[in-house]
Motif scaffolding. Structure first.
Motif, mmCIF file in Angstrom:
data_model
loop_
_atom_site.group_PDB
_atom_site.id
_atom_site.type_symbol
_atom_site.label_atom_id
_atom_site.label_comp_id
_atom_site.label_asym_id
_atom_site.label_seq_id
_atom_site.Cartn_x
_atom_site.Cartn_y
_atom_site.Cartn_z
ATOM 1 N N SER A 154 18.698 9.361 4.159
ATOM 2 C CA SER A 154 20.365 8.830 4.561
ATOM 3 C C SER A 154 20.971 8.503 2.672
ATOM 4 N N PHE A 155 22.316 8.577 3.368
ATOM 5 C CA PHE A 155 23.281 9.504 2.236
ATOM 6 C C PHE A 155 23.174 8.448 0.827
ATOM 7 N N GLN A 156 22.776 7.059 1.224
ATOM 8 C CA GLN A 156 22.637 6.134 0.865
ATOM 9 C C GLN A 156 21.795 6.262 -0.715
ATOM 10 N N GLU A 157 21.311 7.318 -0.785
ATOM 11 C CA GLU A 157 20.242 7.914 -1.320
ATOM 12 C C GLU A 157 21.031 8.854 -2.350
ATOM 13 N N PHE A 158 22.119 9.122 -1.502
ATOM 14 C CA PHE A 158 22.977 9.951 -2.698
ATOM 15 C C PHE A 158 23.347 10.047 -3.416
ATOM 16 N N VAL A 159 24.268 8.647 -2.483
ATOM 17 C CA VAL A 159 25.245 7.900 -3.333
ATOM 18 C C VAL A 159 24.754 6.682 -4.670
ATOM 19 N N ASP A 160 22.797 6.498 -4.642
ATOM 20 C CA ASP A 160 22.922 5.818 -5.637
ATOM 21 C C ASP A 160 22.869 6.940 -6.417
ATOM 22 N N PHE A 161 22.058 8.031 -6.441
ATOM 23 C CA PHE A 161 22.188 9.280 -7.454
ATOM 24 C C PHE A 161 22.822 9.232 -8.299
ATOM 25 N N ALA A 162 24.303 9.852 -7.770
ATOM 26 C CA ALA A 162 25.710 9.604 -8.670
ATOM 27 C C ALA A 162 25.786 8.529 -9.480
ATOM 28 N N LYS A 163 25.404 7.097 -8.920
ATOM 29 C CA LYS A 163 25.683 6.243 -9.991
ATOM 30 C C LYS A 163 24.816 5.989 -11.210
#
Length: 250
Positions: free
Chosen positions: A126-135
């Motif tokens: 999930s791209f959610q993991e990528f977004v969380d990493f950037a945060k």
């Protein structure tokens, strides 16, 4: 965060299949390549809208497709004006078309972070993991995955990372790769870096591939790389498309 889908290519390697039809809208089972990606991205709370950049030839097809969708977030189609593979703008200039619709320098409060994705992959995370990493990192980010094949590394972007996944350097198609970290075409550009993006081409950034921009940004700002938690399937030829249909379209 705006989800920007780069979908203005002509997929000439798929021959007659994409001569008059966009590759991202090819079917895999009951869904399309793009639909499978948006099914995931649309459920991320941070995402406010989807902007799909395509060419003039395929824009009406995307418009019709978008009118039939029922995603939570609105879809906007941008026509980049190109009509054939030999006059295409290139992925970086397509992204700049999106930025032209955003506030200019000095009005930073009105800017949005961008999730930038290529539309020809099936993803098993999930791209959610990528977004969380950037945060967590509070920087613009790229993805990476371990690639043991030197031959394949020589055909893609390769990054060097420190122990905190900060990008130390990036090379495009290196003959002697400095690591086994390959870079797929998925990026997050934070609003604080969008002015760099806006002026990238005029300052020498390559225009054709989205990786050109990532390489440029690595040299001009701090970036981190998220190691993909699972794999992807890149659809780049007729053989790989039919393989995807057989494996994942049931």
């Amino acid at each position: 965060m705006i989800n920007v889908v780069l979908a203005a290519g002509y997929a000439t390697r798929l021959g007659e299949l994409t001569k008059n039809f966009p590759k991202p809208l090819l079917k895999i089972g009951n869904n399309t390549i793009l639909g499978r990606m948006l099914d995931d991205i649309d459920n991320i709370d941070d995402i406010t809208e989807h902007v799909i950049v395509t060419n003039h030839k395929f824009a009406p097809i995307f418009e019709q497709w978008a009118a039939e969708q029922h995603y939570l977030k609105p879809i906007t189609i941008i026509d980049d004006g190109s009509t054939a593979n030999d006059n295409r703008l290139g992925a970086v200039r397509d992204l700049l078309l999106v930025l032209e619709s955003l506030p200019k320098q000095g009005d930073l409060e009105g800017l949005d972070d961008l999730l930038v994705v290529a539309a020809d992959n099936l993803l098993f995370f999930s791209f959610q993991e990528f977004v969380d990493f950037a945060k967590e990192k509070q920087t613009s980010c790229i993805m990476c995955h371990e690639q043991p094949s030197i031959e394949k590394l020589q055909r893609t972007g390769v990054v060097e990372l420190d122990e905190n996944n900060k990008v130390l350097g990036m090379e495009e198609k290196p003959q002697v790769p400095k690591s086994h970290w390959a870079v797929p075409p998925f990026y997050i550009y934070l609003k604080k870096d969008l002015d760099l993006v806006r002026h990238s081409v005029e300052n020498g950034c390559g225009k054709d591939a989205p990786g050109n921009l990532a390489h440029y940004m690595v040299e001009h700002t701090t970036m981190h790389a998220w190691p993909m938690s699972a794999g992807r399937f890149d659809i780049g030829s007729l053989d790989t498309y039919y393989e995807a249909v057989e494996k994942y379209g049931k």
